[in-house]
Design an enzyme around this catalytic site. Structure first.
Site: not given
Ligand code: 3YP
Ligand code: ZN
Length: 365
Positions: A140, A264
């Site tokens: 991210h 996930d």
């Molecule tokens: C970040 C805030 C709510 C969902 C979360 C996702 C984190 C993740 O596993 N990104 O790949």
């Molecule tokens: Zn994720």
């Protein structure tokens, strides 16, 4: 040929503190452990050791990424902010949901550098392919900020490193269940990096990762998004591999393949609603190993991302490392029958989503 393994105990010392799921504790939210905690990842590493697989892998030592290596992807302002906040003992990567501690700046650099070491080992021929069980995650993070538990974009830094070693064309497959938006941003106008993200439609970040997002400028066509409806299982992911990922990579002709390997999408994950089990991840990893052999001398490096079920993640992770190494341990996944029972066949609305994404393969120059 050998499979490389990157792991460092310090990855587990990245301190996300208290939280509740992805939200900070406070108000009516009683403090508990932040969801991006060491448990799932440590238990994955422990199962790789306990199964006997670790002894058959080539361990690759992590080292910190240097400032010039990080600057290939990130702005100096971003790096300096993280370093400054860490020095105070507490900080947040950008969204208020991504807390970190005093050591986290050093550990984030060690995550990026561990992945770079895996790229070097694959490039030099010490190993055919590698899995880097790194933490914190990265997909991210954009050039100028972290968020979604990510501090620096490890897979993007590794892609730039591969290019510096002469592997100009880099394909990135992101099978984390959330959209790889940071990676997409970084390579949006870059024709030398093909970024494919398979994710649960609308899961995170809000409003990002639509099938229409395919890159721009020089990079038009070298971003592909495969948003899948919630409830997608092995049948849907198998169709994505056959109809999108394999044709796209054959068309792009990469010099190396990187995978943002979030686990996930598993059927018991608290942060998503997909239904993969260990055999689903084994299927995807086997396909990627074979595709890398077909296209680029087997050069394949997987970077760990999300995955929050501390009991299911280790079995999915082990299946992936078994697949890329070609070694089968005696371990059987005790969660497989339950997730299999959810119903893994592809449904018509899932097939439609795959078909829409498959149409974009023709946009790759
Ligand atoms: C970040 C805030 C709510 C969902 C979360 C996702 C984190 C993740 O596993 N990104 O790949
Ligand atoms: Zn994720």
């Amino acid at each position: 040929m050998a499979t490389g393994w990157v792991w460092d105990e310090r990855y587990m010392w990245h301190d996300t503190g208290t939280g509740a799921g992805p939200l900070p504790a406070g108000g009516w939210i009683e403090p508990m452990e932040h969801i991006e905690s060491p448990s799932a990842k440590r238990r994955f590493a422990n199962l790789v050791a306990a199964s006997g697989l670790l002894a058959q892998l080539t361990t690759i030592a992590a080292r910190p990424a240097t400032r010039p290596e990080l600057l290939r992807v990130h702005t100096p302002e971003h790096l300096e902010r993280i370093e400054r906040e860490a020095a105070t003992g507490r900080g947040d990567a950008g969204d208020g949901s991504s807390p970190f501690g005093r050591e986290s700046w050093e550990i984030a650099k060690l995550a990026a550098g561990g992945l770079m070491a895996a790229v070097e080992a694959v490039h030099g021929g010490a190993v055919e392919n590698a899995y880097a069980l790194i933490r914190p995650p990265g997909h991210h993070a954009s050039a100028h900020t972290g968020w979604g538990f990510c501090i620096v974009n490890t897979v993007a830094i590794a892609a730039r490193h591969a290019q510096s070693l002469g592997m100009q064309r880099v394909a990135i497959l992101d099978w984390d269940v959330h959209h790889g938006n940071g990676t997409q941003d970084i390579f949006w106008e870059d024709p030398d990096v093909l970024a494919i993200s398979i994710h649960q439609d609308g899961a995170y970040p809000p409003g990002s990762g639509a099938v229409e997002e395919t890159g721009a400028g020089e990079g038009a066509g070298t971003t592909l998004n495969v948003p899948l409806p919630p409830g997608s299982g092995v049948g849907a992911y198998d169709a994505v591999m056959a109809q999108v990922v394999e044709p796209a990579l054959r068309r792009f002709r990469p010099d190396i393949v990187l995978v943002a390997s979030g686990l996930d999408g598993n059927g018991m994950d608290p942060l998503a609603r997909q239904m993969l089990h260990s055999e689903g991840f084994r299927m995807m990893a086997t396909r990627m190993r074979d595709l890398a052999r077909e296209l680029c001398g087997g050069r394949l490096v997987l970077a760990h991302e999300g995955g929050y079920s501390p009991f299911v993640v280790p079995f999915c992770g082990l299946a992936i490392v078994e697949a890329i190494s070609g070694i089968r341990t005696p371990v059987e996944d005790p969660f497989l029958p339950a997730i299999e029972g959810y119903g893994q066949g592809i449904r018509p609305h899932q097939q439609e989503a795959v078909d829409r994404a498959a149409a974009n393969v023709a946009l790759i120059p």
